[in-house]
Design a protein around this motif. Structure first.
Motif: not given
Lengths: 115, 116
Positions: A17-22, A60-64, A79-81, A112-113
């Protein structure tokens, strides 16, 4: 006053899943740079992504990717995927023009993933 | 890919003893830094160094601390008389140049210092 605020002390995300860190920041300098660093449990500090205050495009840098909203003074990391190896502390940081050499770090978000 | 390296990875010392933490910055970098991170807290800037002198330092960097670039490759942080509260992870960082405000500082793996 806090220069860098990260309001999420801990986050959980499902693998893939994707996640957003504020991250929100406070500066009156017209020129500044924003960074995200990753700190795994082993302790090293790994540079992830950079956004300049005058950059027109979101970094953007890869998945970030960095969701930069200048008017709101926010620089959220997406962070994607998500992968299990993404589990770590994530620090938002800033360098201001008037304090050119000093990078100021936020308190960090623990991600934590979950498999 | 070039990296910042730090030695030792861990150091245990008695209160009042002197410690020297060593760093080898990336070879074509010109700006060097020390930061520290007390366990569970955020990373704090200590000092920046350019052209063989300190360019900026924080309130934490008092007379007990000193930095040196003794040769063309090493960059050291010395704590003269360690205190219990000096226990922390110490990070060295380096940056290539300063023509813009946009150069990234690259961090080493850190030295974990424990003062007993």
């Amino acid at each position: 006053a806090q220069k860098i605020t990260q309001t999420q002390p801990g986050m959980f995300v499902q693998e893939k899943e994707a996640v957003t860190l504020d991250c929100t920041y406070d500066t009156s300098d017209p020129s500044y740079g924003l960074f995200w660093y990753k700190q795994p449990s082993s302790g090293e500090m790994i540079f992830l992504i950079y956004q300049g205050s005058y950059d027109q495009q979101n970094a953007t840098e890869g998945r970030y990717s960095l969701n930069f909203q200048k008017a709101r003074k926010s620089a959220n990391l997406v962070i994607s995927a998500s992968q299990l190896g993404d589990s770590a502390m994530y620090f938002c940081a800033m360098r201001e023009e008037t304090s050119y050499d000093k990078v100021i770090f936020g308190p960090g978000t623990s991600l934590s993933v979950i498999p | 890919e070039p990296e910042v390296t730090q030695t030792p990875s861990h150091q245990v010392t008695q209160m009042g003893q002197e410690v020297i933490l060593r760093c080898v910055p990336i070879s074509n970098h010109l700006y060097f830094y020390w930061y520290r991170q007390i366990l569970g807290q955020k990373v704090e800037f200590l000092v920046s160094f350019y052209n063989n002198e300190i360019s900026e330092k924080s309130e934490i960097f008092d007379d007990q601390f000193s930095v040196e670039r003794p040769d063309g490759s090493n960059f050291t942080l010395k704590i003269r008389s360690t205190k219990l509260e000096d226990s922390a992870m110490y990070f060295c960082a380096s940056k290539k140049r300063s023509t813009t405000n946009q150069e990234t500082q690259y961090f080493g793996p850190g030295t974990r210092l424990l003062v007993l």
